[in-house]
Design a protein around this motif. Sequence first.
Motif, short mmCIF file in Angstrom:
data_model
loop_
_atom_site.label_atom_id
_atom_site.label_comp_id
_atom_site.label_asym_id
_atom_site.label_seq_id
_atom_site.Cartn_x
_atom_site.Cartn_y
_atom_site.Cartn_z
N PRO A 1 0.81 -1.23 0.00
CA PRO A 1 0.00 0.00 0.00
C PRO A 1 0.84 1.28 0.00
CG PRO A 1 -0.87 -1.58 1.58
CD PRO A 1 0.44 -2.13 1.11
N ILE A 2 1.96 1.26 0.70
CA ILE A 2 2.82 2.45 0.74
C ILE A 2 3.42 2.72 -0.63
CG2 ILE A 2 4.91 3.44 1.75
CD1 ILE A 2 4.31 1.90 4.30
N GLU A 3 3.89 1.65 -1.29
CA GLU A 3 4.45 1.81 -2.63
C GLU A 3 3.38 2.24 -3.63
OE1 GLU A 3 7.32 2.10 -5.48
OE2 GLU A 3 7.56 1.81 -3.31
N LEU A 4 2.17 1.71 -3.48
CA LEU A 4 1.06 2.11 -4.35
C LEU A 4 0.74 3.58 -4.16
CD1 LEU A 4 -1.18 1.41 -6.35
CD2 LEU A 4 -2.60 0.72 -4.41
N ARG A 5 0.71 4.05 -2.91
CA ARG A 5 0.45 5.47 -2.65
C ARG A 5 1.52 6.33 -3.30
NH1 ARG A 5 -2.09 8.71 1.27
NH2 ARG A 5 -2.92 6.89 2.33
N ARG A 6 2.79 5.89 -3.18
CA ARG A 6 3.89 6.66 -3.77
C ARG A 6 3.77 6.72 -5.29
NH1 ARG A 6 7.78 3.77 -1.90
NH2 ARG A 6 7.96 4.93 0.05
N CYS A 7 3.41 5.59 -5.89
CA CYS A 7 3.25 5.56 -7.35
C CYS A 7 2.09 6.43 -7.80
CB CYS A 7 3.05 4.11 -7.81
SG CYS A 7 2.89 3.92 -9.59
N LEU A 8 0.95 6.33 -7.12
CA LEU A 8 -0.21 7.13 -7.50
C LEU A 8 0.05 8.62 -7.30
CD1 LEU A 8 -3.10 4.95 -6.00
CD2 LEU A 8 -2.41 5.15 -8.40
N ALA B 1 2.51 10.17 -8.26
CA ALA B 1 3.11 10.73 -9.47
C ALA B 1 2.06 11.28 -10.43
CB ALA B 1 3.96 9.67 -10.18
N PHE B 2 0.78 10.89 -10.20
CA PHE B 2 -0.31 11.39 -11.03
C PHE B 2 -0.83 12.68 -10.39
CE2 PHE B 2 -4.90 11.43 -12.19
CZ PHE B 2 -4.73 11.62 -13.55
N VAL B 3 -0.54 13.81 -11.01
CA VAL B 3 -0.92 15.11 -10.46
C VAL B 3 -2.41 15.35 -10.69
CG1 VAL B 3 -0.52 17.60 -10.59
CG2 VAL B 3 1.40 16.01 -10.84
N THR B 4 -3.09 15.77 -9.65
CA THR B 4 -4.53 16.01 -9.74
C THR B 4 -4.86 17.44 -9.32
OG1 THR B 4 -5.06 15.42 -7.45
CG2 THR B 4 -4.90 13.61 -9.04
N GLY B 5 -6.08 17.82 -9.59
CA GLY B 5 -6.62 19.03 -9.01
C GLY B 5 -7.04 18.75 -7.58
N VAL B 6 -7.47 19.79 -6.87
CA VAL B 6 -7.91 19.65 -5.48
C VAL B 6 -9.32 20.21 -5.37
CG1 VAL B 6 -7.37 20.12 -3.07
CG2 VAL B 6 -5.51 19.99 -4.75
N THR B 7 -10.20 19.44 -4.75
CA THR B 7 -11.58 19.87 -4.59
C THR B 7 -12.01 19.75 -3.13
OG1 THR B 7 -12.66 17.71 -4.86
CG2 THR B 7 -12.07 18.90 -6.88
N VAL B 8 -13.04 20.48 -2.78
CA VAL B 8 -13.75 20.25 -1.53
C VAL B 8 -15.19 19.90 -1.91
CG1 VAL B 8 -14.67 21.28 0.58
CG2 VAL B 8 -12.31 21.72 -0.09
N ILE B 9 -15.64 18.70 -1.51
CA ILE B 9 -17.02 18.28 -1.78
C ILE B 9 -17.88 18.73 -0.60
CG2 ILE B 9 -18.54 16.35 -2.31
CD1 ILE B 9 -16.36 16.71 -4.38
#
Length: 366
Positions: A20-27, A29-37
């Motif tokens: 899970p830690i490696e998966l979080r680190r890999c994901l 690398a995908f830059v996203t926007g930031v929202t508040v729902i």
Amino acid sequence: MSNSANDLALTPAQPSVIDPIELRRCLGAFVTGVTVITALDDDGAPIGMTVNSFNSVSLDPPLIVWSVRTNATSFPVYSKAKRFVVNILSEEQVDVSNRFAKSGPDRFEGIPVTAGIDGLPLIDGCSAYLECSTEATYPGGDHLLFLGRVTRILGTSRKPLAFGAGKYMVVHPHAPNADLGSGNVATLNAVQLARPCLEELNRETDKTVGLGVWGNMGPTLIWWVEARQPLDVRLRCGMVLPLLGSATGKVFAAFSAPQLTARYLEAEIASVQHIVDAPFGNRIAVEEHLALVRERKLGFIDDAIMIDINELGVSAVSAPVFDASGSIVLALTMMGAASSFTQDDPAVARLSDAARRLSVRLGYRA
């Protein structure tokens, strides 16, 4: 298929246990926007949560998707919500993102909002808003996915906030082959690309870094970012630098057209004629030093003190940035206290690499 040494080696797929830690680190690398729902609970009180799992699904019908952890404190409210708002944060709203990323009461205290459809809160100052109705929900591991139908769109001219690799980012347009025009004057496109590069270099090295261009009066510092421990230096944007007395100036002196720099060099050489053992007392000494700058693609100055700028010695290194025509358009400069910053500092290699990568983005081919 490319056989480049930089390509990933392809091997038959093998089942593996995902860390899970490696998966979080890999994901990351995908830059996203930031929202508040945002939504309303059964009593009509507003709730909000920072989310970067938001994405588009369909234009016709207009559908979007986002998800929330099933163990989130506000999960029961969101799971029953018939309507919600996607507040797409602007680059000035890091504090808003941090506020709604934490659990606890009174998240909306001091946050100005405007009532949207059915009274749902729209957080003031956002880049854009999507007011939605809940179309469907789907289980997804430890999250619940919300499929939303967009019922109203509100947009502004504010730039969106971004997030990646555990850090907030700002968004700038990509212009890899921008036409920079003629001469050695940096244009807006080049500066726009350089500024986020400078911010990244500062974060990676924790050094004071600056951006120089050739202005009307010669080498000019137009932007700089301080290290966490600021230097005792009175830097200012728009400061004109000497050609031979600054790392930035040396880079422009070495790589600019001679007709551009000749009169400035002659003036600086003449100004030290009365000083015994001045390092740049004649043109031969100057050319020998600039040849070294060209060879290393680095300008450097050690233990420098400039009148009205600093009392304690400062060392600096500067790297040139070239455009598609091979002309120098910018200089990236790194500064540190003379007692601790030398040309052998590992951060200097990061500076050189940043300048090289920026040159490539501007269309330069060595």
